[in-house]
Design a protein around this motif. Structure first.
Motif, mmCIF file in Angstrom:
data_model
loop_
_atom_site.group_PDB
_atom_site.id
_atom_site.type_symbol
_atom_site.label_atom_id
_atom_site.label_comp_id
_atom_site.label_asym_id
_atom_site.label_seq_id
_atom_site.Cartn_x
_atom_site.Cartn_y
_atom_site.Cartn_z
ATOM 1 N N LEU A 15 -4.871 -3.976 -0.211
ATOM 2 C CA LEU A 15 -4.063 -3.764 -1.407
ATOM 3 C C LEU A 15 -4.954 -3.486 -2.612
ATOM 4 N N VAL A 63 0.839 -1.201 0.000
ATOM 5 C CA VAL A 63 0.000 0.000 0.000
ATOM 6 C C VAL A 63 0.871 1.246 0.000
ATOM 7 N N ILE A 95 -1.640 1.817 6.726
ATOM 8 C CA ILE A 95 -2.554 1.723 5.588
ATOM 9 C C ILE A 95 -3.584 2.840 5.674
ATOM 10 N N ALA A 132 -6.211 0.006 -2.450
ATOM 11 C CA ALA A 132 -5.157 0.948 -2.814
ATOM 12 C C ALA A 132 -5.033 1.036 -4.329
#
Lengths: 492, 320, 130
Positions: C89, B143, B295, C92
């Protein structure tokens, strides 16, 4: 320390990754990851030696014996794969610093190396472990880092390719998880060796059959076997060159390893090839894959696309060898794993060098490149010849064994089709050769210099290995056939 | 359903329902984690993303027949597979009779803690848990690689100004939260230490700890939160957690036993197990908490950046 | 016999709902929601196979003889973490895609990609002709 080698193989790159985060300086991090990867390579060489002389190594993590704790189990097949993965990783890393300088913004270099090491860890972990659930965990380590690495590519299409890969990869991993769950439900164990002993008792149940189907489909998604290959071409094309060189040589190999491990060791040969029409299915998919992907490769304008499609075709060859389920066929498969890793990593590294100098790999930009970057282009040509299967290269050795295996089985029509498939490879390789050597550079294009030394060293290391193992294939053959024999349960 | 906000909320509810289902199925540790992660963190992350991307889905015209076909085929395959499964709740099914009994009968003697899930997680299958920590670490790094932006000081000042004026409206919430946060942090520590005896452990504790920080960030703005916890500190903790976990294994290896063999950590095997589990749970907790915060910070930073850009665009549009 | 397997069937239905959302929907966030549902249903599959009739939560205490199987619980704890890692992820990536393409619809993105593909090819052929 020797007895701890199996776990050190995975732990060294794993622990190196967080240390990199603390080191921060990009140059330093590069050297450190190179060092970690080189140690992993040395360990894998030692492991292979040990396995070849004294047989299977078992290592109990946490000191708990096998079905209760997690076991690392290294036999000839694992050791061979470990050698391929850590070897390619080390060689590719040599060029990394030079290549990412132009492709990735400076502040992300450290993160790049961390992800690279984590991805290496994941693959080594998948290959070393003897526990089915542990496979899933390490599969996710390698996949997550792969998604992030691919998304680091310059083009925005890299993001989209990475997203598609994430969706497909996660579906694949979840399928594998379902398969493992069903197996566990029927046998009560997660250890592969234990599974292989307990599965035959329940082999005739529909649950085991479903478990098998789910594991195979999940692995094939990761493997990019036709028709589940759609995520691969763009992922390989738009990822940073180093990442492509690394993954093209290793990622699909790990998936093939899983396929072999599950069909031959866990479920056992008799189950895998008798209850399901797996042999015919894989033969069919492999052959279609060869033709569809090779023809697609011919029409690509981007050279990375060409070789990405060629990778799918090569998976086809590997699967055809696998579907024979004879010792010669498996030997051919394993040899091709090794050989394909050698050629593809060299080719993609050379393409990385072209990107470094030119900024793109459109086929039209290759015009006249044969004079401007002679060493790089020569490497691509040798790699291409090897893909076709010309004698004196490794490609010839594995094709030869594949054909022998097919003829032994009496499948001569398949053998002819394989030869025809190689002709398609001639066409797509020729298009590049034609552009590089027989066409004049585009008007207005600036002449470029030969690739920097940090590219040429790893490229030519791989090419030399390619030719060496093409002429003297005793070493790779010995390991591959030993692994094939142990898989089929024939004592050497 | 075209409204993504509703979709995400329903997903959160689904996660919460499955968490209560896990409780009914005796999986208290799993339920705890699912409630904290599925209903908490991932719903939150999705909401942040929706504020960035917009909350409505475009209508598509094509008919997803192929998808339906794939799904029906896969589903019927699974249904077919269920026919030979052991029935629900039967005590002598294969999974209850091969590997598991040892965990239930021997773990008190061999590991010495009452929560069997923790002893399997942290000792028998410690390597899986190590892998899990590395997965979280990978996600954090991934990320960061995707979203991190260079800091631009002038913009930061602007955002602080905007945030301060905005938060005047939420005075009550801010005070209540300020009072709550210490308790949440304390609870996180309780869960961290209590993992040996009841449901809980490093992972859940890490998520709760991160939740407290995230709550603070949501109400007091990213810049303020950054002052409390800066990026490189968080990165250091994340890496340190993984290293701590790995070092426990390496130390046991140096003591002449196998990797993660805690028996070698102290002269008494059970004391060694206790020490090992304590240390690795701390490793898990550190990494999970810091990665979750990392994150969220990265997501929030992108959101702020985008909103700033929009504001600037609006101002420019107005002046035109 | 129907009663003994109903839990598995419910799980299968949930899984397929998730999988269908992933495949059929074009919105990138919805796809990730679908993945989450798919994965959570697999968790339920594991947990429901661990349940023993009359058993209790696997925490040793006085007077309890029957426990549910702890191993699937451990596996699913790990799998939940893997799930949230994937979700984070994926999201993102969605943020980045939204910035790069200005859309999070599969159709739009594919359309834009085809355009760029055509443009690069056009440039390449123009270069060859000149």
């Amino acid at each position: 320390m020797i007895s701890h080698l199996p776990v050190l193989q995975v732990i060294v790159p794993l622990m190196a990754a967080p240390i990199c985060l603390l080191l921060k300086r990009s140059q330093l991090v590069w050297l450190f990851s190179l060092f970690a990867s080189a140690i992993a390579f040395i360990i894998s060489v030692l492991l292979l030696q040990q396995v070849m002389t004294s047989g299977v190594i078992s290592y109990e993590l946490g000191g708990w014996e096998a079905p209760w704790g997690i076991e690392y189990r290294i036999d000839q097949l694992n050791a061979f794969l470990l050698l391929i993965i850590s070897g390619v990783s080390t060689v590719v890393l040599i060029a990394a610093q030079t290549s990412i300088e132009k492709e990735i913004p400076k502040e992300k270099h450290t993160l790049f190396y961390i992800l690279y090491l984590l991805s290496l860890t994941g693959m080594l972990g998948i290959v070393s472990t003897g526990d089915a659930f542990n496979v899933f965990v390490f599969l996710e380590i390698s996949s997550l880092s792969a998604y992030a690495l691919i998304a680091l590519g310059q083009d925005r299409r890299a993001l989209w390719a990475s997203y598609q890969y994430l969706i497909m990869g996660t579906i694949g991993a979840t399928f594998i998880l379902i398969g493992i769950g069903l197996m566990y439900q029927m046998t009560g164990t997660l250890n592969m060796q234990d599974l292989s002993q307990r599965l035959p008792d329940v082999a005739q149940t529909r649950t085991v059959f479903t478990a098998f189907a789910f594991v195979i489909v999940g692995v094939c998604l990761k493997l990019a076997l036709f028709p589940l290959h759609l995520w691969l071409p763009n992922a390989y094309t738009y990822a940073p060159s180093i990442v492509t060189a690394f993954f093209a040589a290793t990622a699909t190999k790990v998936a093939i390893y899983l396929l072999i491990r599950f069909t031959f060791t866990v479920f056992g040969l008799s189950f895998s090839f008798t209850t399901l029409p797996l042999q015919e299915l894989f033969l069919l998919l492999g052959l279609t894959g060869i033709f569809v992907a090779s023809s697609a490769a011919i029409y690509q304008k981007n050279v990375k696309h060409v070789f990405a499609y060629s990778s799918i075709a090569q998976v086809g060859y590997i699967v055809v060898g696998f579907s024979t389920s004879t010792i010669t066929g498996l030997t051919a498969t394993l040899l091709h794993l090794f050989n394909h890793a050698l050629m593809k990593s060299a080719i993609f590294l050379a393409l990385g060098a072209v990107v470094y100098r030119l900024g793109n790999v459109q086929l039209s930009s290759f015009n006249g490149l044969g004079r401007q970057m002679p060493l790089t282009m020569a490497a691509i040509v040798i790699g291409g010849l090897s893909l076709i299967g010309v004698p004196l290269t490794v490609g010839f050795v594995s094709k030869w064994y594949l054909l022998t295996a097919l003829l032994e089985k009496g499948w001569w029509p398949v053998a002819i089709l394989i030869l025809l498939g190689s002709l398609l490879a001639v066409i797509y390789v020729w298009r590049i050769v034609e552009a590089a050597y027989f066409k004049k550079p585009l008007a207005g294009s600036v002449p470029v210099k030969e690739a920097p030394l940090f590219f040429l060293i790893p490229i030519w290391l791989l090419i030399t290995a390619n030719i060496y193992f093409g002429i003297d294939s005793r070493l790779s053959l010995k390991v591959a056939s030993a692994a094939a024999q142990s898989l089929l349960g024939v004592s050497p | 359903m075209k409204d993504l906000f509703a979709v995400v909320m329903l997903l959160g509810i689904y996660s919460l329902l499955s968490a209560s289902f896990f409780v009914a199925m005796d999986a208290v540790d799993v339920a705890f984690t699912e409630a904290a992660v599925g209903a908490g963190i991932s719903t939150l992350l999705m909401l942040v993303v929706i504020t960035i991307t917009g909350r409505s889905e475009k209508t598509t015209r094509h008919k997803p027949l192929l998808a339906l076909l794939v799904v029906v085929f896969t589903g019927s395959m699974l249904i077919y597979g269920t026919f030979d499964m052991p029935y629900f709740g039967i005590a002598d099914a294969p999974i209850h009779s091969h590997v598991a009994p040892r965990y239930i009968q021997e773990s008190m003697k061999e590991v010495g803690i009452p929560n069997i899930v923790t002893s399997v997680l942290a000792s028998y299958r410690a390597f899986d848990t190590f892998g899990e920590v590395v997965v979280i670490f990978t996600a954090g790094i991934g990320v960061m690689a995707l979203l991190s932006v260079g800091r631009r000081p002038e913009e930061n000042e602007k955002t602080t100004a905007i945030d301060d004026s905005m938060h005047e409206q939420y005075l009550v919430i801010r005070i209540v939260t300020k009072m709550l946060i210490p308790f949440i942090l304390l609870y996180a520590l309780y869960v961290q230490f209590h993992g040996d005896f009841g449901p809980g452990g490093g992972f859940q504790a890490g998520v709760i700890f991160a939740a407290a920080i995230i709550l603070y960030t949501m109400l007091f703005g990213l810049t303020t939160a950054r002052k409390v916890i800066n990026q490189s500190f968080i990165q250091f903790i994340a890496a340190a957690g993984v290293l701590l976990y790995g070092c426990v294994g390496i130390v046991s290896m140096l003591n002449g036993a196998n990797f993660f063999d805690y028996n070698a950590l102290a002269s008494d095997p059970v004391a060694g197990q206790h020490l090992g589990i304590l240390l690795i749970e701390w490793g898990v907790g550190c990494t999970v908490a810091s990665v979750m915060i990392m994150i969220f910070f990265n997501f929030a930073e992108r959101r702020e950046m985008q909103q700033n850009n929009e504001k600037i665009n609006n101002i420019e549009g107005d002046s035109l | 016999m129907i009663i003994g397997l109903y839990n598995d069937w419910v799980v299968v239905v949930l899984m397929m709902i998730g999988l269908y959302i992933v495949i059929a929907h074009g919105n990138l966030i919805k796809k990730i929601v679908g993945l989450a549902i798919f994965q959570t249903s697999v968790f339920i599959l594991y947990i429901s196979m661990a349940k023993v009739e009359g058993g209790s939560a696997p925490i040793l205490a006085e007077g309890i003889k029957q426990f549910s199987n702890p191993l699937p619980h451990v596996l699913i704890l790990t799998a939940i973490v893997v799930g949230v890692a994937t979700t984070a992820l994926g999201l993102a990536l969605v943020i980045r895609i939204n910035e790069a393409y200005g859309s999070i619809e599969e159709e739009d993105i594919q359309h834009l990609d085809n355009q760029t593909q055509d443009e690069t090819e056009l440039q390449a052929t123009e270069g060859e002709q000149s």
